[in-house]
Design an enzyme around this catalytic site. Sequence first.
Site, PDB file in Angstrom:
ATOM      1  N   SER A 162       1.043  -1.730   0.493  1.00  0.00           N
ATOM      2  CA  SER A 162       0.159   0.207  -0.101  1.00  0.00           C
ATOM      3  C   SER A 162       0.811   1.514  -0.021  1.00  0.00           C
ATOM      4  O   SER A 162       1.846   1.018   0.571  1.00  0.00           O
ATOM      5  CB  SER A 162      -0.857  -0.116   1.209  1.00  0.00           C
ATOM      6  N   TYR A 185      -2.082   5.225  -4.050  1.00  0.00           N
ATOM      7  CA  TYR A 185      -3.078   6.258  -3.818  1.00  0.00           C
ATOM      8  C   TYR A 185      -2.694   7.769  -4.776  1.00  0.00           C
ATOM      9  O   TYR A 185      -2.191   8.018  -3.928  1.00  0.00           O
ATOM     10  CB  TYR A 185      -3.091   6.756  -2.825  1.00  0.00           C
ATOM     11  N   THR A 211      -5.448   3.304  -7.545  1.00  0.00           N
ATOM     12  CA  THR A 211      -6.641   2.613  -7.039  1.00  0.00           C
ATOM     13  C   THR A 211      -7.310   3.541  -7.240  1.00  0.00           C
ATOM     14  O   THR A 211      -7.306   4.691  -6.938  1.00  0.00           O
ATOM     15  CB  THR A 211      -7.078   2.450  -5.337  1.00  0.00           C
ATOM     16  N   LYS A 291      -7.018  -0.738  -9.867  1.00  0.00           N
ATOM     17  CA  LYS A 291      -7.644  -1.307  -8.805  1.00  0.00           C
ATOM     18  C   LYS A 291      -8.722  -0.641  -8.320  1.00  0.00           C
ATOM     19  O   LYS A 291      -8.795   0.428  -8.445  1.00  0.00           O
ATOM     20  CB  LYS A 291      -6.768  -1.754  -7.537  1.00  0.00           C
ATOM     21  N   HIS A 315     -12.519  -3.478  -2.685  1.00  0.00           N
ATOM     22  CA  HIS A 315     -11.937  -2.363  -1.585  1.00  0.00           C
ATOM     23  C   HIS A 315     -12.495  -3.383  -0.234  1.00  0.00           C
ATOM     24  O   HIS A 315     -12.083  -2.861   0.507  1.00  0.00           O
ATOM     25  CB  HIS A 315     -12.241  -1.140  -1.315  1.00  0.00           C
TER      26      HIS A 315
HETATM   27  C1  LIG Z   1      -7.425  -2.574   6.876  1.00  0.00           C
HETATM   28  C2  LIG Z   1      -7.734  -2.400   5.017  1.00  0.00           C
HETATM   29  C3  LIG Z   1      -6.588  -1.702   4.741  1.00  0.00           C
HETATM   30  C4  LIG Z   1      -6.832  -0.717   3.301  1.00  0.00           C
HETATM   31  N1  LIG Z   1      -6.148  -0.660   2.816  1.00  0.00           N
HETATM   32  C5  LIG Z   1      -6.476  -0.734   1.508  1.00  0.00           C
HETATM   33  C6  LIG Z   1      -5.150   0.087   0.543  1.00  0.00           C
HETATM   34  O1  LIG Z   1      -4.194   0.995   1.492  1.00  0.00           O
HETATM   35  N2  LIG Z   1      -4.250   0.340  -0.387  1.00  0.00           N
HETATM   36  C7  LIG Z   1      -5.666   0.295  -0.810  1.00  0.00           C
HETATM   37  O2  LIG Z   1      -6.288  -0.098  -2.857  1.00  0.00           O
HETATM   38  N3  LIG Z   1      -6.250  -1.183  -0.789  1.00  0.00           N
HETATM   39  C8  LIG Z   1      -6.781  -1.336   0.343  1.00  0.00           C
HETATM   40  N4  LIG Z   1      -7.499  -2.559   1.545  1.00  0.00           N
HETATM   41  C9  LIG Z   1      -8.643  -2.806   0.078  1.00  0.00           C
HETATM   42  C10 LIG Z   1      -7.669  -4.341   0.110  1.00  0.00           C
HETATM   43  O3  LIG Z   1      -6.620  -3.933  -1.059  1.00  0.00           O
HETATM   44  C11 LIG Z   1      -8.394  -5.284  -0.643  1.00  0.00           C
HETATM   45  O4  LIG Z   1      -8.840  -4.850  -1.420  1.00  0.00           O
HETATM   46  C12 LIG Z   1      -9.554  -6.086   0.112  1.00  0.00           C
HETATM   47  O5  LIG Z   1      -8.696  -5.981   1.540  1.00  0.00           O
HETATM   48  C13 LIG Z   1      -9.970  -7.548  -0.298  1.00  0.00           C
HETATM   49  O6  LIG Z   1     -11.046  -7.830   0.128  1.00  0.00           O
HETATM   50  P1  LIG Z   1     -11.331  -8.515   1.514  1.00  0.00           P
HETATM   51  O7  LIG Z   1     -10.487  -7.836   3.020  1.00  0.00           O
HETATM   52  O8  LIG Z   1     -12.694  -9.453   1.989  1.00  0.00           O
HETATM   53  O9  LIG Z   1     -10.043  -9.910   1.322  1.00  0.00           O
HETATM   54  C14 LIG Z   1      -7.510  -2.135   2.475  1.00  0.00           C
HETATM   55  C15 LIG Z   1      -8.337  -3.572   3.061  1.00  0.00           C
HETATM   56  C16 LIG Z   1      -8.442  -3.809   4.503  1.00  0.00           C
HETATM   57  C17 LIG Z   1      -9.213  -4.663   5.066  1.00  0.00           C
END
Ligand SMILES: Cc1cc2nc3c(=O)[nH]c(=O)nc-3n(C[C@H](O)[C@H](O)[C@H](O)COP(=O)(O)O)c2cc1C
Length: 419
Positions: A162, A185, A211, A291, A315
């Site tokens: 990230s 981002y 993203t 994404k 997400h």
């Molecule tokens: C705590 C947390 C932080 C996340 N931070 C980011 C991030 O910084 N950038 C991003 O593109 N997606 C972020 N996501 C989304 C994840 O990349 C991913 O799309 C998502 O967690 C997948 O779904 P799942 O948690 O049900 O497996 C985050 C998700 C969670 C749970």
Amino acid sequence: MPESDLAATRRQFLGFLAASPALALAGTGTGLVQRLLAATTDGASHAQQADLVASATEALSVFDFQAVARQVLPTAHYAYLATSVDDDRMLEVNREGFRQFQLRMRRLVDVRTIDTSVDIFGSRWETPIVIQPTGSNGAFHPDAELAVARAAKAKGHLQMLSTVASTPIEEVIAARGGPIWFQLYAATDWTLTEAMVRRAEAAGAAAVVLTVDLQAGSNRLTALRGIRADDRDCALCHDPDQPRAMHTHLDPSSFVTGGRPPRTGPSRPVGMTWDYVTRLKNATSMKVLVKGIVTGEDASLSEAYGADGIVVSNHGARAGATDRSTIEALPEIVEAVGGRMPIIIDSGFRRGTDIFKALALGATAVGIGRPYLWGLASFGQAGVAAVLGLLRRELEMVMRQAGATSVARIMPSHILRRG
Ligand SMILES: Cc1cc2nc3c(=O)[nH]c(=O)nc-3n(C[C@H](O)[C@H](O)[C@H](O)COP(=O)(O)O)c2cc1C
């Protein structure tokens, strides 16, 4: 280990938890938070969650780590991990999506040897299970993204990092011992964005993943309620001068000067349009992926504007209350892409069967977010490795049941949409 010994180990572990500073950190809000977060239990039946596992190897499914993470994490941090949007129902929507598809198994195939490897942009990965980018891993374990990278290395997984990680990208790539993908981002200021991309490229990242699903913000009420219910002094941990601080107050420009990752949240360019993908593509020699794609139209536009691949994602139910799971969106996206670029999908993947379904529908690989964070929070690197191992074992089992000895042999004929 005999059952009585297991029970004793568990009691010991619960005793340890009760005395643990981590639980003390969770503060007096724990009871309240149990109620608050009960709705975010994300899919496992209560019968399957009866006991807390005492070690990573004891876990039988990824949900075993969710239960431990809920116990050991400070309230606000667990709420950040667990939150969806509005009433959190999108978590169920993502899970229910998988039930819309049935598997058609084939018998009497020699399945003694199974090959789970996949090719993405000419690189071979041992499994199609990808570690998705998640922010601030320091909120879950002191080893943060380094623990994740070491587990990814040990198990041969592709890892995305990230923009708002707790650990500098150079350190993560060193721990992974190979290229990772950098999730971007974008900042309002293009110069800043370009500098972040340059740093990732110089560090050895192989791809940049833009993203695009948070342009409108997201209504994460459980996260906000978790902060309210947490009676600790957050400033103590969020002090940017602390090593691996949660750095919510850092200036994004620190990333450019080689410091810790930025917090670009407040300055995301709400005016970003498709031209941005082309601009990014022209600014880097890394592969570019978009994404947050959830429609066939946007998959086609990603390709038209120069993307090399897409990530189908809502997400992890954190982008909007659309009432549509990513697995249900996948068929129209696969049709639009026509096999011309890789499709990685995430959001709600928890079982080998979920992964198999996406591969049968035409995804190239499948990403996970929360499951590895549950593992990280529970047991650090060992927890992440155990989550990855469990999912791979489950996937191999379904492949055997289906008579598919390699990912290439997982066919559209293995899956049927209900009705
Ligand atoms: C705590 C947390 C932080 C996340 N931070 C980011 C991030 O910084 N950038 C991003 O593109 N997606 C972020 N996501 C989304 C994840 O990349 C991913 O799309 C998502 O967690 C997948 O779904 P799942 O948690 O049900 O497996 C985050 C998700 C969670 C749970």
